[in-house]
Design a protein around this motif. Structure first.
Motif, PDB file in Angstrom:
ATOM      1  N   LEU A   1      32.988  36.901  95.176  1.00 53.49           N
ATOM      2  CA  LEU A   1      33.062  37.763  94.310  1.00 53.49           C
ATOM      3  C   LEU A   1      34.199  37.398  93.161  1.00 53.49           C
ATOM      4  CD1 LEU A   1      32.721  40.463  92.531  1.00 53.49           C
ATOM      5  CD2 LEU A   1      34.094  41.498  94.582  1.00 53.49           C
ATOM      6  N   TYR A   2      35.414  37.064  93.928  1.00 56.92           N
ATOM      7  CA  TYR A   2      36.600  36.612  92.835  1.00 56.92           C
ATOM      8  C   TYR A   2      36.274  35.205  92.111  1.00 56.92           C
ATOM      9  CZ  TYR A   2      38.861  40.887  93.949  1.00 56.92           C
ATOM     10  OH  TYR A   2      39.177  42.188  94.223  1.00 56.92           O
ATOM     11  N   ARG A   3      35.583  34.364  93.096  1.00 61.27           N
ATOM     12  CA  ARG A   3      35.283  33.118  92.199  1.00 61.27           C
ATOM     13  C   ARG A   3      34.266  33.302  91.095  1.00 61.27           C
ATOM     14  NH1 ARG A   3      35.156  30.780  97.313  1.00 61.27           N
ATOM     15  NH2 ARG A   3      32.739  31.215  97.335  1.00 61.27           N
ATOM     16  N   ALA A   4      33.585  34.045  91.274  1.00 59.86           N
ATOM     17  CA  ALA A   4      32.479  34.625  90.074  1.00 59.86           C
ATOM     18  C   ALA A   4      33.264  34.998  88.848  1.00 59.86           C
ATOM     19  CB  ALA A   4      31.414  35.413  90.644  1.00 59.86           C
ATOM     20  N   MET A   5      34.259  35.758  89.022  1.00 58.50           N
ATOM     21  CA  MET A   5      34.721  36.272  88.111  1.00 58.50           C
ATOM     22  C   MET A   5      35.654  35.098  87.110  1.00 58.50           C
ATOM     23  SD  MET A   5      36.825  39.934  89.072  1.00 58.50           S
ATOM     24  CE  MET A   5      37.361  39.235  90.520  1.00 58.50           C
ATOM     25  N   GLU A   6      35.895  33.943  87.712  1.00 57.41           N
ATOM     26  CA  GLU A   6      36.445  32.914  87.242  1.00 57.41           C
ATOM     27  C   GLU A   6      35.453  32.026  86.538  1.00 57.41           C
ATOM     28  OE1 GLU A   6      39.857  32.963  86.510  1.00 57.41           O
ATOM     29  OE2 GLU A   6      39.745  34.902  87.675  1.00 57.41           O
ATOM     30  N   SER A   7      34.361  32.099  86.891  1.00 54.80           N
ATOM     31  CA  SER A   7      33.261  31.291  86.428  1.00 54.80           C
ATOM     32  C   SER A   7      33.304  30.976  84.501  1.00 54.80           C
ATOM     33  CB  SER A   7      31.839  31.782  86.744  1.00 54.80           C
ATOM     34  OG  SER A   7      30.939  30.920  86.106  1.00 54.80           O
ATOM     35  N   GLU A   8      33.094  29.937  84.285  1.00 49.19           N
ATOM     36  CA  GLU A   8      33.230  29.512  82.845  1.00 49.19           C
ATOM     37  C   GLU A   8      31.794  30.060  82.150  1.00 49.19           C
ATOM     38  OE1 GLU A   8      35.351  27.244  81.051  1.00 49.19           O
ATOM     39  OE2 GLU A   8      37.005  27.530  82.553  1.00 49.19           O
ATOM     40  N   GLN A   9      30.732  29.709  82.918  1.00 57.00           N
ATOM     41  CA  GLN A   9      29.470  29.922  82.428  1.00 57.00           C
ATOM     42  C   GLN A   9      28.964  31.240  82.366  1.00 57.00           C
ATOM     43  OE1 GLN A   9      26.118  27.657  84.118  1.00 57.00           O
ATOM     44  NE2 GLN A   9      25.245  27.381  81.963  1.00 57.00           N
ATOM     45  N   HIS A  10      29.080  32.184  83.608  1.00 56.04           N
ATOM     46  CA  HIS A  10      28.703  33.306  83.575  1.00 56.04           C
ATOM     47  C   HIS A  10      29.432  34.296  84.276  1.00 56.04           C
ATOM     48  CE1 HIS A  10      24.676  32.480  82.031  1.00 56.04           C
ATOM     49  NE2 HIS A  10      24.622  31.496  82.804  1.00 56.04           N
ATOM     50  N   PRO A  11      30.977  34.535  83.641  1.00 58.69           N
ATOM     51  CA  PRO A  11      31.780  35.095  84.364  1.00 58.69           C
ATOM     52  C   PRO A  11      31.465  36.510  84.776  1.00 58.69           C
ATOM     53  CG  PRO A  11      32.334  34.921  82.224  1.00 58.69           C
ATOM     54  CD  PRO A  11      31.017  34.259  82.350  1.00 58.69           C
ATOM     55  N   PHE A  12      31.775  36.859  85.925  1.00 59.97           N
ATOM     56  CA  PHE A  12      31.377  38.304  86.439  1.00 59.97           C
ATOM     57  C   PHE A  12      32.565  39.183  85.597  1.00 59.97           C
ATOM     58  CE2 PHE A  12      31.512  41.678  89.921  1.00 59.97           C
ATOM     59  CZ  PHE A  12      30.153  41.896  89.759  1.00 59.97           C
ATOM     60  N   PRO A  13      32.043  40.603  85.610  1.00 62.40           N
ATOM     61  CA  PRO A  13      33.106  41.429  85.162  1.00 62.40           C
ATOM     62  C   PRO A  13      34.515  41.441  85.756  1.00 62.40           C
ATOM     63  CG  PRO A  13      31.003  42.428  84.895  1.00 62.40           C
ATOM     64  CD  PRO A  13      30.845  40.961  86.039  1.00 62.40           C
ATOM     65  N   LYS A  14      35.516  41.851  84.976  1.00 61.28           N
ATOM     66  CA  LYS A  14      36.872  42.118  85.795  1.00 61.28           C
ATOM     67  C   LYS A  14      36.868  43.363  85.974  1.00 61.28           C
ATOM     68  CE  LYS A  14      38.792  37.950  84.647  1.00 61.28           C
ATOM     69  NZ  LYS A  14      38.039  36.926  85.009  1.00 61.28           N
ATOM     70  N   PRO A  15      37.771  43.871  87.096  1.00 61.02           N
ATOM     71  CA  PRO A  15      37.750  45.253  87.640  1.00 61.02           C
ATOM     72  C   PRO A  15      38.874  45.843  86.700  1.00 61.02           C
ATOM     73  CG  PRO A  15      39.118  43.687  89.113  1.00 61.02           C
ATOM     74  CD  PRO A  15      38.301  42.701  87.993  1.00 61.02           C
ATOM     75  N   VAL A  16      38.640  47.048  86.832  1.00 58.29           N
ATOM     76  CA  VAL A  16      39.958  47.846  86.128  1.00 58.29           C
ATOM     77  C   VAL A  16      40.740  48.547  87.145  1.00 58.29           C
ATOM     78  CG1 VAL A  16      38.402  48.388  84.167  1.00 58.29           C
ATOM     79  CG2 VAL A  16      38.538  49.866  86.184  1.00 58.29           C
ATOM     80  N   SER A  17      42.039  48.681  86.846  1.00 63.43           N
ATOM     81  CA  SER A  17      42.893  49.630  87.803  1.00 63.43           C
ATOM     82  C   SER A  17      42.721  50.784  87.715  1.00 63.43           C
ATOM     83  CB  SER A  17      44.351  49.213  87.440  1.00 63.43           C
ATOM     84  OG  SER A  17      45.552  49.545  88.345  1.00 63.43           O
ATOM     85  N   ILE A  18      42.671  51.381  88.945  1.00 65.94           N
ATOM     86  CA  ILE A  18      42.377  52.855  89.290  1.00 65.94           C
ATOM     87  C   ILE A  18      43.560  53.458  90.009  1.00 65.94           C
ATOM     88  CG2 ILE A  18      40.057  52.837  88.949  1.00 65.94           C
ATOM     89  CD1 ILE A  18      39.689  53.025  92.055  1.00 65.94           C
ATOM     90  N   GLY A  19      44.527  52.845  90.396  1.00 64.03           N
ATOM     91  CA  GLY A  19      45.770  53.101  91.107  1.00 64.03           C
ATOM     92  C   GLY A  19      46.569  51.863  91.339  1.00 64.03           C
ATOM     93  N   LYS A  20      47.929  52.332  91.938  1.00 64.48           N
ATOM     94  CA  LYS A  20      48.858  51.153  92.459  1.00 64.48           C
ATOM     95  C   LYS A  20      48.056  49.820  92.905  1.00 64.48           C
ATOM     96  CE  LYS A  20      53.452  53.164  92.109  1.00 64.48           C
ATOM     97  NZ  LYS A  20      54.423  53.073  92.779  1.00 64.48           N
ATOM     98  N   ARG A  21      47.147  50.112  93.890  1.00 61.26           N
ATOM     99  CA  ARG A  21      46.579  49.162  94.789  1.00 61.26           C
ATOM    100  C   ARG A  21      45.398  49.409  95.041  1.00 61.26           C
ATOM    101  NH1 ARG A  21      49.614  49.018 100.498  1.00 61.26           N
ATOM    102  NH2 ARG A  21      48.328  47.105 100.560  1.00 61.26           N
ATOM    103  N   ALA A  22      44.862  49.839  93.816  1.00 63.59           N
ATOM    104  CA  ALA A  22      43.146  49.868  93.843  1.00 63.59           C
ATOM    105  C   ALA A  22      42.353  49.512  92.668  1.00 63.59           C
ATOM    106  CB  ALA A  22      42.953  51.576  94.261  1.00 63.59           C
TER     107      ALA A  22
END
Length: 64
Positions: free
Chosen positions: A21-42
């Motif tokens: 999942l985290y590798r897909a977020m770093e993909s150059e061609q089709h990056p996976f959406p980044k998460p949003v923070s919903i708390g200190k550790r979430a």
């Protein structure tokens, strides 16, 4: 807008592990959406962004 947690994201998008999942977020061609923070550790993902990424991947591979 609905926020979904990592386990649901992995199931919905078909990722077998957190690292894939985290590798897909770093993909150059089709990056996976980044998460949003919903708390200190979430974090969570916007469900519509995840679904749009899935739809784009389907279209990409069908066109190939």
């Amino acid at each position: 807008m609905r926020l979904i947690r990592r386990a649901e994201v992995r199931e919905l998008a078909g990722f077998g592990s957190n690292s894939s999942l985290y590798r897909a977020m770093e993909s150059e061609q089709h990056p996976f959406p980044k998460p949003v923070s919903i708390g200190k550790r979430a974090v969570a993902w916007v469900e519509s962004e995840v679904k749009r990424w899935i739809d784009e991947r389907i279209e990409y591979f069908r066109a190939a």
